[in-house]
Design a protein around this motif. Structure first.
Motif, PDB file in Angstrom:
ATOM      1  N   GLU A 126       3.331   0.880  20.979  1.00 33.36           N
ATOM      2  CA  GLU A 126       2.008   0.272  20.952  1.00 33.36           C
ATOM      3  C   GLU A 126       1.710  -0.260  19.552  1.00 33.36           C
ATOM      4  N   ASN A 164       2.762   9.039  31.387  1.00 37.18           N
ATOM      5  CA  ASN A 164       3.911   8.333  30.826  1.00 37.18           C
ATOM      6  C   ASN A 164       4.550   9.150  29.708  1.00 37.18           C
ATOM      7  N   TYR A 198       4.363  -6.811  24.551  1.00 40.93           N
ATOM      8  CA  TYR A 198       3.675  -6.800  25.840  1.00 40.93           C
ATOM      9  C   TYR A 198       4.662  -7.012  26.980  1.00 40.93           C
ATOM     10  N   VAL A 199       5.579  -7.967  26.801  1.00 44.43           N
ATOM     11  CA  VAL A 199       6.522  -8.264  27.878  1.00 44.43           C
ATOM     12  C   VAL A 199       7.622  -7.199  27.959  1.00 44.43           C
ATOM     13  N   LEU A 200       8.105  -6.734  26.800  1.00 46.27           N
ATOM     14  CA  LEU A 200       9.240  -5.802  26.817  1.00 46.27           C
ATOM     15  C   LEU A 200       8.836  -4.418  27.300  1.00 46.27           C
ATOM     16  N   THR A 201       7.744  -3.877  26.777  1.00 49.47           N
ATOM     17  CA  THR A 201       7.433  -2.476  27.067  1.00 49.47           C
ATOM     18  C   THR A 201       5.987  -2.247  27.482  1.00 49.47           C
ATOM     19  N   GLY A 202       5.101  -3.194  27.277  1.00 51.79           N
ATOM     20  CA  GLY A 202       3.685  -2.963  27.549  1.00 51.79           C
ATOM     21  C   GLY A 202       3.109  -1.854  26.675  1.00 51.79           C
ATOM     22  N   LEU A 253       9.866   3.717  33.065  1.00 48.60           N
ATOM     23  CA  LEU A 253       8.748   4.030  32.172  1.00 48.60           C
ATOM     24  C   LEU A 253       8.064   2.795  31.615  1.00 48.60           C
ATOM     25  N   THR A 254       8.743   1.655  31.656  1.00 51.78           N
ATOM     26  CA  THR A 254       8.114   0.423  31.169  1.00 51.78           C
ATOM     27  C   THR A 254       8.026  -0.616  32.279  1.00 51.78           C
ATOM     28  N   SER A 296       4.893   1.888  34.063  1.00 49.58           N
ATOM     29  CA  SER A 296       4.347   1.376  32.806  1.00 49.58           C
ATOM     30  C   SER A 296       2.902   1.839  32.624  1.00 49.58           C
ATOM     31  N   THR A 297       2.462   1.867  31.369  1.00 51.06           N
ATOM     32  CA  THR A 297       1.056   2.168  31.116  1.00 51.06           C
ATOM     33  C   THR A 297       0.212   0.905  31.254  1.00 51.06           C
ATOM     34  N   GLU A 298       0.865  -0.259  31.225  1.00 49.13           N
ATOM     35  CA  GLU A 298       0.159  -1.525  31.328  1.00 49.13           C
ATOM     36  C   GLU A 298      -0.711  -1.538  32.586  1.00 49.13           C
ATOM     37  N   GLY A 331       4.669   1.046  25.988  1.00 51.15           N
ATOM     38  CA  GLY A 331       5.311   2.337  26.270  1.00 51.15           C
ATOM     39  C   GLY A 331       6.724   2.378  25.752  1.00 51.15           C
TER      40      GLY A 331
END
Lengths: 436, 320
Positions: B273, A404, B261-265, A258-259, A197-199, B267
């Motif tokens: 985004e 990513n 935020y929770v599903l993909t952050g 990826l996430t 993830s990018t987070e 990405g």
């Protein structure tokens, strides 16, 4: 049932008064030289218990009281305290936060020579605690390197050797995905776990070890406190291509990578993926969930440029303008002493020192667990940290975002993507005034 | 051809669609309120105080910070509108605006259609319907973070994933859902609609109870089809409810955060985004509070304009 008008009016007045009272309350200020030392660490409740034990031993020994606060949302809370110009006396947090905190003026410089026991800490660790202005801002407290975790049961069942090179690692990942290592007849096992993830810049954090193993770099220290991006290199092109091959070969990397963050990719301990490059702190959990005998920690398989892994750690920082200099110094001296380090490394709750910074101690010996030897060897011989003098967080974030995008498209133009990333990183360094 | 005429009549009589009528003057106020004009303020004080401390003050402070380079400890530096320029010229923000608008429009439309359909299906007094309505409403009362985690599992991108195993049974898939930049945004939108639909249903159900039953009967006697009844009786009567649904959904769509935020952050490859995830990562991951505040102020302005726009459009429609 209606109350009398007078009663209702009184109620309204009372509640207003109560509210006013509440909002008028505010925290008392610190910054004086009396009272206990206020110490913060970024810790969950379990490691916080270990810190409590360490501080209790310190108070018993020196008589200096500690007001300890484990804070999960560390940086957000710290910003709030910075706003009121009343910082905690001592902060224990990531060594990588040094540049970020120093640029905001949150830290007091430290003279390593004044700290008793400073000679027990390796010079390389002290060097990593220097800010862009050449002054030391952190005292090393705990260090760690990444290691490669492999599902031993699967590997032995498929008759594979311990991987020593990238090619071996790739072959093992493919075998884990294709040859049904758990023997349930279903196509439901995967090779590597990647928090992609990018987070919070997760992918950059994971990929950095591989970039170094491939002989490339991310940010180069050009001396004089300046830096420049080093991502656009032929070595990195090859490495990124190798990583992309893993992403684009079905099963070599877990689905949804990826996430995925570390918390939503529990594939290794659940026994659905067999390879994971991560830090030693996961061992306590994996021993319970997967079983100590089912997995192994191996020296990281080498890439074309070596077997470098990411080194991280925690430092002790002194909050700016807080006073209590003698007490703070005493606490730091205790925390890096063999006694303090040992208490922080052992005990029933999660240890807060992974690899000791005190060179007189050996992690595997103190813990009576040989797996720590792998991490200690790796840290001493072949580990690299992100440059801590600059605020690396945005760089890591940019790296994660750039990579990513490459991994999301199996036909992506890697040299172009790296060039773009190069520009982005240099822009970031420029905005921090540290670009060469 | 009598149906349209009747529906217009309905608009005037049955539904409170027009501009709000003057308050009924006949109702006498309690005696203790008449003499003391300060008493209402006293009752309002707790609410006003809370709003001031927790809403208005942070709002003003956010606006102030948006004009500074924020350094809590070293002191803020005045930068004027620079932060706004940074936001508006940043390509990542521009693509985030695009995604946010797509999500807002898609979720609003999807949520409206699903909510309307659910409301029509589940309108009535029977006990079984009450149970069904509760079941359908569950997504709304579940914490969004939990919804996100559950959908991450449902969307698992292999044959073994729940949705993919269903699709596999009919010979489709496996679909990548959140794992591909091409489908991630739509997958997030579907989750949003899943949550928003039942929420809208409740508002529309309340609106439906206000529709005069006689009109349906009269229309049926006149030979109007179900479609005609829906178009000429139900929809006009629901206009106020729909205005609320539209406004709330649009605001909700613009400030979407938790699901993404929770599903993909955000990405993969930045394909999901949105405005608020960008604000979050600037403010709390990069500590760039000034730029994050500027972006938040812009979102506030966009939301206000949109709300006023919807209000204006529905009022004009009602007046015409």
């Amino acid at each position: 049932m209606r109350g009398s008008p007078r009663a209702t009016g009184t109620m309204a007045m009372l509640s207003t008064a109560a509210l006013l009272g509440l909002t008028a309350c505010s925290g008392g200020g610190g910054g004086d030289d009396s009272g206990p030392l206020e110490v913060w660490s970024r810790s969950a409740p379990d490691p916080a218990k270990t810190y409590e034990k360490v501080f209790a031993a310190f108070t018993e020994k020196t008589g200096v009281k500690v007001d300890y606060k484990p804070v999960m949302e560390f940086d957000q809370q710290l910003q709030t305290r910075a706003g009121s110009k009343d910082l905690p006396d001592v902060l224990i947090n990531d060594s990588g936060s040094l540049g970020n905190y120093q640029s905001q003026g949150l830290l007091t410089p430290i003279e390593p020579g004044d700290i008793k026991g400073n000679e027990d800490i390796a010079d390389s660790d002290w060097k990593g605690s220097v800010g862009v202005d050449g002054k030391t801002y952190g005292i090393p407290f705990s260090r760690q390197a990444f290691g490669t975790f492999v599902n031993k049961e699967w590997r032995e069942k498929l008759g594979k050797d311990v991987p020593e090179t990238w090619a071996d690692l790739e072959e093992l990942a493919t075998a884990f995905a294709k040859d049904d290592p758990d023997g349930n007849g279903k196509d439901d096992t995967y090779g590597m776990v990647v928090p992609g993830s990018t987070e919070n810049g997760y992918l950059g954090w994971w990929a950095s070890s591989y970039l170094w193993q491939g002989g490339g770099d991310i940010v180069a220290d050009t001396g004089d406190g300046t830096f420049e991006s080093a991502v656009a290199s032929p070595e990195n092109e090859k490495t990124v291509e190798w990583i992309r091959t893993q992403f684009c070969t079905k099963g070599n990397v877990q689905p949804g990578a990826l996430t995925a963050t570390t918390s939503n990719a529990p594939f290794f301990p659940e026994g659905t993926a067999g390879i994971y490059l991560t830090g030693p702190y996961v061992m306590a959990e994996y021993d319970k969930k997967l079983g100590k005998e089912k997995y192994e920690v191996i020296p990281t398989p080498a890439g074309p440029g070596g077997a470098t892994t990411l080194a991280e750690g925690e430092n002790i920082y002194f909050g700016a303008g807080s006073g209590k200099e003698a007490d703070k110094k005493q606490l730091a001296e205790f925390l890096i002493s063999p006694e303090g380090q040992e208490i922080a490394m052992t005990g029933t709750s999660q240890p807060v020192v992974r690899l000791p910074v005190n060179t007189g101690l050996d992690a595997a010996e103190v813990r009576k667990d040989d797996r720590w030897k792998v991490f200690q060897d790796s840290y001493e011989n072949d580990a690299k940290a992100f440059p801590s003098a600059i605020n690396f967080t945005p760089v890591r974030q940019g790296l994660a975002e750039g990579l990513n995008a490459v991994m999301a498209d199996c036909d992506s133009d890697i040299p172009a993507a790296l060039d773009e990333l190069d520009t982005a990183i240099n822009d970031e360094l420029e905005s921090q005034d540290v670009l060469k | 051809m009598t149906v349209p005429a009747r529906s217009r009549a309905a608009e005037g009589a049955g539904a409170p669609a027009g501009p709000p009528a003057a308050p009924a003057g006949g109702r006498a106020r309690p005696a203790f309120l008449r003499g003391r004009s300060w008493l209402p303020w006293l009752f309002l004080a707790p609410g006003l105080l809370l709003a001031t401390v927790f809403k208005f003050y942070p709002m003003v402070e956010g606006f102030r910070l948006s004009l500074f380079e924020v350094q809590p400890f070293l002191g803020n530096i005045w930068v004027g509108l620079d932060n706004y320029a940074t936001v508006l010229t940043d390509p990542r923000f521009q693509s985030a605006i695009g995604h946010t608008v797509i999500l807002a429009v898609g979720q609003t439309a999807g949520g409206l259609i699903v909510g309307f359909a659910l409301a029509l299906l589940l309108e009535g007094q029977a006990r079984s319907l009450w149970f069904l309505r509760t079941a359908v409403f569950l997504p709304v009362v579940t914490a969004l973070a939990v919804v996100g985690e559950i959908w991450r599992l449902l969307y698992f991108p292999t044959e073994g994933g729940f949705l993919n195993s269903l699709l596999g049974a009919v010979g489709v898939g496996p679909m990548p859902f959140l794992d591909s930049p091409d489908s991630a945004l739509w997958s997030v939108m579907a989750v949003g609609i899943w949550v928003l639909g039942p929420y809208n249903m409740v508002i529309i159900l309340a609106g439906l109870t206000g529709v005069d039953r006689n009109l349906y009967e009269a229309a049926a006697v006149d030979g109007a089809s179900i479609g005609q009844r829906l178009l000429h009786i139900t929809l006009p009567a629901l206009r106020p409810a729909l205005a609320i649904v539209l406004t709330l959904s649009a605001i909700r769509g613009l400030r979407i955060f938790t699901e993404v935020y929770v599903l993909t952050g955000g990405g993969p490859s930045g394909s999901t985004e949105v405005w608020m995830t960008r604000v979050f990562s600037l403010g709390f991951e990069r500590n760039d509070i000034g730029v994050a505040s500027a972006a938040s102020v812009l979102l506030l302005i966009a939301t206000m304009l949109l709300t006023l726009g919807v209000q204006y459009a529905t009022r004009r429609k009602a007046a015409s």
